[in-house]
Each structure stands twice: as structure tokens, then as C-alpha cells.
Design an enzyme around this catalytic site. Structure first.
Site, PDB file in Angstrom:
ATOM      1  N   HIS A  97      50.883  15.761  12.626  1.00 50.14           N
ATOM      2  CA  HIS A  97      50.596  14.619  11.753  1.00 50.14           C
ATOM      3  C   HIS A  97      49.954  15.063  10.445  1.00 50.14           C
ATOM      4  O   HIS A  97      50.193  14.459   9.397  1.00 50.14           O
ATOM      5  CB  HIS A  97      49.694  13.617  12.475  1.00 50.14           C
ATOM      6  CG  HIS A  97      50.438  12.719  13.419  1.00 50.14           C
ATOM      7  ND1 HIS A  97      50.503  11.344  13.263  1.00 50.14           N
ATOM      8  CD2 HIS A  97      51.163  12.996  14.529  1.00 50.14           C
ATOM      9  CE1 HIS A  97      51.234  10.824  14.235  1.00 50.14           C
ATOM     10  NE2 HIS A  97      51.632  11.804  15.026  1.00 50.14           N
ATOM     11  N   ASP A  98      49.135  16.100  10.495  1.00 51.86           N
ATOM     12  CA  ASP A  98      48.522  16.599   9.268  1.00 51.86           C
ATOM     13  C   ASP A  98      49.566  17.282   8.385  1.00 51.86           C
ATOM     14  O   ASP A  98      49.685  16.973   7.192  1.00 51.86           O
ATOM     15  CB  ASP A  98      47.395  17.573   9.596  1.00 51.86           C
ATOM     16  CG  ASP A  98      46.716  18.109   8.351  1.00 51.86           C
ATOM     17  OD1 ASP A  98      46.326  17.288   7.488  1.00 51.86           O
ATOM     18  OD2 ASP A  98      46.578  19.330   8.204  1.00 51.86           O
ATOM     19  N   GLY A 103      51.602  18.380   3.665  1.00 54.41           N
ATOM     20  CA  GLY A 103      51.364  19.758   4.078  1.00 54.41           C
ATOM     21  C   GLY A 103      50.132  19.958   4.929  1.00 54.41           C
ATOM     22  O   GLY A 103      49.329  19.044   5.158  1.00 54.41           O
ATOM     23  N   ASP A 105      46.876  20.712   5.242  1.00 53.14           N
ATOM     24  CA  ASP A 105      45.701  20.809   4.373  1.00 53.14           C
ATOM     25  C   ASP A 105      44.483  20.088   4.917  1.00 53.14           C
ATOM     26  O   ASP A 105      43.497  19.887   4.209  1.00 53.14           O
ATOM     27  CB  ASP A 105      46.041  20.256   2.983  1.00 53.14           C
ATOM     28  CG  ASP A 105      46.508  18.790   3.035  1.00 53.14           C
ATOM     29  OD1 ASP A 105      46.497  18.189   4.139  1.00 53.14           O
ATOM     30  OD2 ASP A 105      46.882  18.257   1.978  1.00 53.14           O
ATOM     31  N   SER A 107      43.984  17.089   5.368  1.00 50.65           N
ATOM     32  CA  SER A 107      43.714  15.791   4.744  1.00 50.65           C
ATOM     33  C   SER A 107      43.541  14.709   5.796  1.00 50.65           C
ATOM     34  O   SER A 107      42.835  13.715   5.574  1.00 50.65           O
ATOM     35  CB  SER A 107      44.835  15.415   3.775  1.00 50.65           C
ATOM     36  OG  SER A 107      46.089  15.338   4.445  1.00 50.65           O
ATOM     37  N   PRO A 196      57.506  10.027  11.481  1.00 49.60           N
ATOM     38  CA  PRO A 196      58.605   9.526  12.311  1.00 49.60           C
ATOM     39  C   PRO A 196      58.102   8.556  13.377  1.00 49.60           C
ATOM     40  O   PRO A 196      57.063   8.782  14.005  1.00 49.60           O
ATOM     41  CB  PRO A 196      59.170  10.804  12.949  1.00 49.60           C
ATOM     42  CG  PRO A 196      58.828  11.877  11.960  1.00 49.60           C
ATOM     43  CD  PRO A 196      57.483  11.499  11.411  1.00 49.60           C
ATOM     44  N   HIS A 226      57.252  17.359  22.866  1.00 51.61           N
ATOM     45  CA  HIS A 226      56.929  16.193  23.688  1.00 51.61           C
ATOM     46  C   HIS A 226      56.956  16.532  25.176  1.00 51.61           C
ATOM     47  O   HIS A 226      56.770  15.654  26.015  1.00 51.61           O
ATOM     48  CB  HIS A 226      57.914  15.053  23.408  1.00 51.61           C
ATOM     49  CG  HIS A 226      57.712  14.403  22.081  1.00 51.61           C
ATOM     50  ND1 HIS A 226      58.589  13.491  21.541  1.00 51.61           N
ATOM     51  CD2 HIS A 226      56.724  14.541  21.153  1.00 51.61           C
ATOM     52  CE1 HIS A 226      58.157  13.090  20.358  1.00 51.61           C
ATOM     53  NE2 HIS A 226      57.025  13.719  20.100  1.00 51.61           N
TER      54      HIS A 226
END
Length: 362
Positions: A97-98, A103, A105, A107, A196, A226
Site C-alpha cells: 500500500h505504501d 513509491g 517512501d 508516506s 486496486p 494473498h
């Protein structure tokens, strides 16, 4: 064209690398392959060097500034895994997810909202609502700060911890190039729109991955992650009871599998997205995910959609067959590529002391 010597080196590499991928590695110390010179040749000779490190990253970046950094991450991950076997899956999801939004980072970790629930930060976007493991990265980062204050970024902490977690879960080794720096910005809108969806169709999913440079093969191998962890019931609730607003289940779900899923996820399971019940997708990093798709037993709609197209279905069949070597190799290579997406390095970004706060507030 490779000369004869390089061809022989590449051949030796492939034999060595494939052998290493056949046997799950659980909690071992620094693998021999980490320093094996032919592994870097493999990265450099495949797909026009697309798998090699980002120009701003390097292998063992902290060898002088924090030589114990990777050992600290491995040690803490081993302790965490011994107590809680689903930690690797949680961190792998955090990492994805990051990296998928602007990218790798860190965030995603930013949260200077001070409890203001209306504050638009990336980690509060709907696709991130069930993410777990922030506290585990905070714990590892705190130990790194004790050893080397202000040196190791949150982005590198997450990248290393994710790789070590995959190893502990029995997944393949892949090199993590380090030197990432942390973003000072959070991207709420992008996170809301570009992750997604678990109920997304195949074309939507492939498109979002292609925007990040991943082809169909790389996308299918990454979705193979998964195979470990748990899936919250709210992700499959509509598929079980109200598929596309029809008030009926997804007609592609076999009756016995539908009954099985409904036992785990009853119709009244509409509690908060953070606390609702979950169903296990697996505990071993192997090919059971792909074998399940062949039987029409994919938990998420986005997973089972891989069988809706001849090309992706053929990849599922290939990964499901044999001893899993092909899947493990492709997954390792795709994770190297994922970990290099949009990284900040050099004088870009910052190194946060507290992963949830910008450096000036840490």
C-alpha cells in the site's frame, strides 16, 4: 550480446538461484546468496537492468553509518513472528500500500492529525482502513534509533522488515537495496483512487499495475502474496450476499464454497472495517493460492478474476504446477521491482525519527 564467459556466469547463477528458491528459509541469518556475486549479475542481465537498484539505492547502504541495522531488523522480526504468525502478512500489505502510492517512501505512516478524524491523510483513506502493523514498524524503528539516531529511514525499515517477514513465512529471499528516504507529504486522494479494489475486475487491476510498470506476469505473481494472512469479511460481504447489487451471491462461487465462506462471514457481519471478523487465506508461502483459483475457490473477486482471461489463467496454471520454483522466482523479482518504485534518496525527502510525524515534528 553476452560473451561466452558471461553466459556461463549466468547459467551458474540461474542454477544457484533456482535451487535457493526451492527451499523455504525460516529465520536464518544472512543467507549466502546475499553476498553471492552472481546474484547481482542476474539482476543486471534481466530485462535491461530493470530489476537492479534504483540509482539512489545500494546494497548494504548502512554498512558504515549503522552496521547493525539489518541485523536489528531481522532479530526483532524473528521475535515478533514467534509471538504472532500473521505479522509478515500485515507488513507485506503495508509495504504494498505504501509503494503503490507515489513509491516506497513511508508516506503511508504520516499522521500529524492529532486525533482529528476529518484530517485527510493517506493512512485514513478507505483502502487503508484495515491495515495493521504500524506499531510493529514503530517498535523496530525505535530500536534502530537507539543504535543509530536519525540514520535509518522508515521507508527502509519497512522494506527490510517486509523481506525478512516473507522469509520467516517460508517465502523466497530477494535483495533489498537501501538508502530510501521518507516523504514529508501524504497522498490521500491518490490512495483513495489508485489502490486496486478487492472487488475490481481484471482489466481494472491490470491497468493499475501497468501504470506502475508491472506486466501481467508480474501482477499475477504479486497477487500470489494473498497466499498468507487474513482477509476481512467486509471485503467479500457483497460477493456472498449482494453481488453487484443483485441481492444474490456471486454466481461463480461453488455452492459448497459459498456455504463455507458464509459460516465465517455471516450476513449480519457489518461491524466496523477495522474490527470485523476475518477468514484465513493461508499460513504458508506456497502455491495453494493458485491451486485454489483453479478450483474456483478464490476468496476475493479480484483473485478469482485471474481465471477470466486466457493469459492470466495460463500463468495461474503455471504457478500452481510443480514445486513452486517458478512462482517463487517471479515473486522475488517482482518484489525487487516493487521495492524500487518512486523512492526518494540522496538529498530528497527526510529521515523521520518518529514514522508518523514529519521530521521537524519528530
Amino acid at each position: 550480446m553476452l560473451n561466452l564467459v558471461n553466459k556461463w556466469v549466468l547459467l551458474v547463477l540461474l542454477i544457484s538461484f533456482l535451487f535457493s528458491l526451492r527451499t523455504p528459509r525460516k529465520g536464518t541469518q544472512r543467507e549466502e546468496i546475499e553476498t553471492h556475486p552472481v546474484f547481482s549479475v542476474f539482476l543486471q542481465t534481466q530485462e535491461g537492468n530493470s530489476l537492479g537498484p534504483n540509482p539512489g539505492l545500494e546494497y548494504d547502504h548502512y554498512r558504515d553509518s549503522c552496521p547493525e541495522a539489518e541485523k536489528i531488523v531481522r532479530s526483532i522480526m524473528s521475535r515478533l513472528y514467534a509471538k504472532q504468525k500473521d505479522v509478515p502478512a500485515a507488513l507485506l500489505r503495508l509495504f504494498f500500500h505504501d509503494c503503490f502510492i507515489r513509491g516506497c517512501d513511508a508516506s503511508l505512516f504520516l499522521d500529524d492529525s492529532h486525533g482529528n478524524m476529518n484530517y485527510s491523510i493517506e493512512r485514513r483513506a478507505v483502502p487503508h482502513s484495515t491495515l495493521k502493523g504500524f506499531d510493529k514498524i514503530d517498535l523496530i524503528k525505535a530500536e534502530l534509533e537507539k543504535a543509530c539516531p536519525g540514520v535509518v529511514s522508515c521507508a527502509d525499515t519497512l522494506a527490510l522488515a517486509t523481506r525478512d517477514g516473507i522469509l520467516l513465512q517460508g517465502g523466497p529471499y530477494y535483495p533489498v537495496f537501501t538508502g530510501r528516504r521518507d516523504s514529508s507529504e501524504s497522498y490521500f486522494q491518490e490512495a483513495t483512487a489508485e489502490i486496486p479494489k478487492p472487488d475490481g475486475n481484471l482489466s481494472e487491476t491490470l491497468h493499475l499495475f501497468s501504470l506502475r510498470g508491472f506486466n501481467e506476469r508480474e501482477t499475477v505473481s504479486l497477487l500470489g502474496s494473498h497466499n498468507i494472512g487474513k482477509i476481512s469479511c467486509h471485503f467479500i460481504q457483497d460477493r456472498l450476499y449482494n453481488f453487484t447489487g443483485t441481492g444474490q451471491p456471486d454466481p461463480t462461487i461453488a455452492a459448497d464454497f459459498l456455504n463455507e465462506l458464509r459460516l465465517h462471514c455471516p450476513a449480519n457481519n457489518n461491524s466496523s472495517r477495522v474490527n470485523d471478523s476475518a477468514i484465513s487465506s493461508g499460513s504458508d508461502f506456497d502455491t495453494h493460492y493458485f491451486r485454489s483459483l483453479l478450483r474456483g475457490r478464490g476468496l476475493l473477486f479480484v483473485d478469482q478474476q485471474l481465471m477470466a482471461d486466457e493469459k492470466t489463467a495460463s500463468l495461474v496454471k503455471a504457478y500452481a504446477s510443480g514445486d513452486g520454483t517458478v512462482f517463487r522466482m517471479d515473486f522475488a523479482r517482482a518484489m525487487v521491482k516493487m521495492s524500487n518504485l518512486g523512492v526518494l534518496s540522496g538529498s530528497q525527502g527526510q529521515v523521520r525519527i518518529n514514522c508518523s510525524l514529519p521530521a521537524e515534528n519528530s
